[in-house]
Write an enzyme that holds these catalytic residues in place. Structure first.
Site, mmCIF file in Angstrom:
data_model
loop_
_atom_site.group_PDB
_atom_site.id
_atom_site.type_symbol
_atom_site.label_atom_id
_atom_site.label_comp_id
_atom_site.label_asym_id
_atom_site.label_seq_id
_atom_site.Cartn_x
_atom_site.Cartn_y
_atom_site.Cartn_z
ATOM 1 N N CYS A 46 35.640 44.089 40.317
ATOM 2 C CA CYS A 46 36.117 44.708 39.074
ATOM 3 C C CYS A 46 35.136 45.781 38.568
ATOM 4 O O CYS A 46 35.466 46.553 37.690
ATOM 5 C CB CYS A 46 36.418 43.663 38.006
ATOM 6 S SG CYS A 46 35.030 42.637 37.621
ATOM 7 N N HIS B 104 20.924 50.442 47.370
ATOM 8 C CA HIS B 104 21.984 50.253 46.379
ATOM 9 C C HIS B 104 22.698 48.911 46.616
ATOM 10 O O HIS B 104 22.920 48.146 45.673
ATOM 11 C CB HIS B 104 22.976 51.417 46.450
ATOM 12 C CG HIS B 104 24.125 51.284 45.500
ATOM 13 N ND1 HIS B 104 24.051 51.685 44.184
ATOM 14 C CD2 HIS B 104 25.358 50.741 45.664
ATOM 15 C CE1 HIS B 104 25.192 51.405 43.582
ATOM 16 N NE2 HIS B 104 26.000 50.828 44.459
HETATM 17 N N1 LIG Z 1 36.250 36.763 39.138
HETATM 18 C C1 LIG Z 1 35.664 37.276 38.091
HETATM 19 O O1 LIG Z 1 34.612 36.840 37.668
HETATM 20 C C2 LIG Z 1 36.285 38.432 37.349
HETATM 21 C C3 LIG Z 1 35.562 39.021 36.309
HETATM 22 C C4 LIG Z 1 36.163 40.043 35.594
HETATM 23 C C5 LIG Z 1 37.415 40.467 35.886
HETATM 24 N N2 LIG Z 1 38.085 39.908 36.909
HETATM 25 C C6 LIG Z 1 39.449 40.384 37.174
HETATM 26 O O2 LIG Z 1 40.323 39.303 36.917
HETATM 27 C C7 LIG Z 1 41.395 39.342 37.841
HETATM 28 C C8 LIG Z 1 41.484 38.022 38.562
HETATM 29 O O3 LIG Z 1 40.370 37.853 39.399
HETATM 30 P P1 LIG Z 1 40.027 36.416 40.018
HETATM 31 O O4 LIG Z 1 38.679 36.584 40.608
HETATM 32 O O5 LIG Z 1 40.214 35.351 39.023
HETATM 33 O O6 LIG Z 1 40.980 36.082 41.203
HETATM 34 P P2 LIG Z 1 42.425 36.355 41.885
HETATM 35 O O7 LIG Z 1 42.498 35.365 42.928
HETATM 36 O O8 LIG Z 1 42.606 37.757 42.292
HETATM 37 O O9 LIG Z 1 43.502 36.089 40.756
HETATM 38 C C9 LIG Z 1 43.962 34.862 40.552
HETATM 39 C C10 LIG Z 1 45.205 34.841 39.770
HETATM 40 O O10 LIG Z 1 45.963 36.066 39.832
HETATM 41 C C11 LIG Z 1 47.288 35.742 40.256
HETATM 42 N N3 LIG Z 1 47.894 36.821 41.028
HETATM 43 C C12 LIG Z 1 47.385 37.432 42.115
HETATM 44 N N4 LIG Z 1 48.237 38.373 42.556
HETATM 45 C C13 LIG Z 1 49.315 38.328 41.716
HETATM 46 C C14 LIG Z 1 50.523 39.045 41.651
HETATM 47 N N5 LIG Z 1 50.797 40.005 42.536
HETATM 48 N N6 LIG Z 1 51.405 38.742 40.657
HETATM 49 C C15 LIG Z 1 51.125 37.774 39.763
HETATM 50 N N7 LIG Z 1 49.979 37.074 39.782
HETATM 51 C C16 LIG Z 1 49.089 37.338 40.740
HETATM 52 C C17 LIG Z 1 47.096 34.528 41.125
HETATM 53 O O11 LIG Z 1 48.318 33.859 41.288
HETATM 54 P P3 LIG Z 1 48.552 32.849 42.482
HETATM 55 O O12 LIG Z 1 47.964 31.559 42.027
HETATM 56 O O13 LIG Z 1 50.019 32.818 42.674
HETATM 57 O O14 LIG Z 1 47.845 33.415 43.694
HETATM 58 C C18 LIG Z 1 46.088 33.760 40.319
HETATM 59 O O15 LIG Z 1 46.655 33.093 39.249
HETATM 60 C C19 LIG Z 1 41.162 40.543 38.738
HETATM 61 O O16 LIG Z 1 41.890 41.639 38.246
HETATM 62 C C20 LIG Z 1 39.677 40.801 38.609
HETATM 63 O O17 LIG Z 1 39.348 42.154 38.812
HETATM 64 C C21 LIG Z 1 37.562 38.894 37.632
#
Ligand SMILES: NC(=O)c1ccc[n+]([C@@H]2O[C@H](COP(=O)([O-])OP(=O)(O)OC[C@H]3O[C@@H](n4cnc5c(N)ncnc54)[C@H](OP(=O)(O)O)[C@@H]3O)[C@@H](O)[C@H]2O)c1
Length: 419
Positions: free
Chosen positions: A48, A97
């Protein structure tokens, strides 16, 4: 062998550009295949905070061009405008980096833990696509090693904030105490898990977790609490929640103006705070114009990042020392890798001469026993090795490659052919 990094991150590109370049895990294989058309050995690191291409090859100018084109195609901003968002680093600077990235120094939330796993996943995906080589493997493994040392030897990640926890802080800043409030979390991945955990600790009374896959939401709430709901329940949940945190990895908007306007109508003027920490954003930015809605995105958390960074300055210095220490190790390895063809060429030339001259001498002598021949072989090899030992060490230790160039010229070595 050259390393070239072409990237965009939260310092160089606005959210609207970064979200276009963001590649989620599901799409990574596909993106690597498309990168492979122009870059044979490369790793894509998309989080992100950034999308970065690390490429290795013999011609850094063509790697740079191909990397730029790849990113500009993703962001849809070609020409000079697109170039302004992009940074390019080469060789040791590119590796440094990456080491800083793995150490959490280049993150919005300095010291964040997630990045170390993401660096490992990026390397693994490129490896599966057959796009890694010795240089990329070594540099990424070195970065992971640096990142692990940083976490073990400094306090940078102790009580480190995450974007998820900062999102909950922001909700608290906007609404006051969160105890007794209701929250809807859309997304049941790692980001969602962290949001729920922090919200629970702050006393949020009802947390609904919505995910595309119900089982995933159910598994999450079993670990950290909350109520699992389906995406089809969003209208009711939006009408009920004081705070909505969106963190689904969807490539498209999940909440638009129509949905939010309807929710607002059924809320009787009660305000709603929506914090969208997804990249790409889950919520249409136009939602910000709806009365009684406060919409914030990942870039609105900047003040909190800055405060977090200031509070960790002494640890940052320690992390930088570890990064430099690991970089010295990497630089020595890289130098040895670069001079390897030259060293092979030098040794091969010396061996050819030794072998030829010994053969001539043996023909002139009386027939020798096998034992005598072996002694002569060993003695001549030892002379050659001892003569070459110091010059080889010199060229390996040489910082600017001057000794290597001189050696190549003096001994007329065609090291290129031996690569
Ligand atoms: N990880 C972090 O610490 C972090 C920090 C800041 C921001 N973010 C942002 O938060 C978001 C989620 O990141 P994440 O790391 O938690 O993991 P992720 O695995 O990408 O997202 C998990 C969730 O998103 C849902 N999802 C994925 N593709 C989808 C789609 N096409 N339509 C509807 N739902 C969908 C998944 O549903 P399913 O269960 O059906 O797969 C699951 O509930 C990203 O945009 C990321 O950039 C993450």
């Amino acid at each position: 062998m050259q390393l070239c990094l072409v990237g965009i991150n939260y310092n160089t590109a606005p959210l609207a550009v970064r979200e276009k370049a963001s590649i989620n895990v599901e799409k990574l294989g596909e993106s690597l295949s498309s990168l492979h058309r122009d870059i044979h050995r490369g790793v894509i690191l998309s989080t992100c905070n950034r999308t970065e291409i690390y490429a290795s090859g013999s011609d850094s100018t063509s790697l740079e061009k191909a990397g730029m084109l790849f990113l500009q195609t993703l962001t849809g901003s070609k020409g000079a405008a697109g170039e302004n968002f992009i940074y390019i680093l080469k060789n040791v600077e590119a590796a440094r980096h990456l080491f800083r990235v793995a150490g959490g120094l280049e993150s919005m939330v300095v010291g964040e833990y997630e990045i170390l796993g993401q660096v490992g996943q990026a390397l693994e995906a490129a490896g599966k696509a057959g796009m890694t080589d010795l240089l990329l493997n070594h540099i990424f493994q070195g970065a992971i090693q640096a990142g692990r040392r940083v976490r073990a030897e400094t306090g940078i990640s102790r009580n480190a904030l995450s974007i998820s926890s900062i999102a909950v802080n922001l909700a608290e800043e906007t609404l006051g105490k969160l105890s007794g409030r209701t929250m809807l979390v859309i997304g049941a991945g790692e980001a969602g898990r962290l949001v729920v955990k922090v919200a629970r600790d702050r006393g949020v009374s009802r947390i609904a977790v919505a995910s595309r896959t119900h089982e995933r939401a159910a598994a999450l709430v079993q670990r950290v609490g909350g109520i699992p709901v389906g995406l089809d329940s969003l209208p009711q949940e939006l009408a009920r929640a004081d705070i909505v945190v969106t963190c689904a990895g969807a490539p498209h908007r999940m909440l638009g103006t129509n949905q939010i306007e309807k929710a607002v109508q059924s809320r009787g003027g009660r305000p709603i705070v929506i914090i969208d920490i997804a990249l790409p954003r889950n919520v249409d930015p136009e939602v910000a114009n709806i009365p009684d809605v406060s919409l914030r995105n990942i870039d609105d958390l900047t003040n909190i990042y800055e405060t977090n960074r200031e509070g960790r300055l002494s640890e940052i210095v320690m992390v930088e020392e570890i990064v430099e220490d690991e970089m010295r190790r990497l630089a020595a390895w890289w130098k040895a890798l670069e001079v390897r063809p030259l060293v092979s060429a030098l040794m091969a030339k010396a061996e050819e001469i030794r072998d030829r001259q010994l053969g001539k001498t043996l023909k002139k002598l009386r027939p020798l026993s096998a034992e005598e021949q072996e002694s002569l072989e060993a003695m001549t090899k030892s002379i050659v090795n001892q003569i070459l030992k110091d010059p080889i060490q010199q060229i390996k230790a040489d910082g600017d490659g001057e000794h290597a160039r001189l050696m190549s010229e003096l001994f007329q070595l065609d090291a290129e052919k031996r690569k």
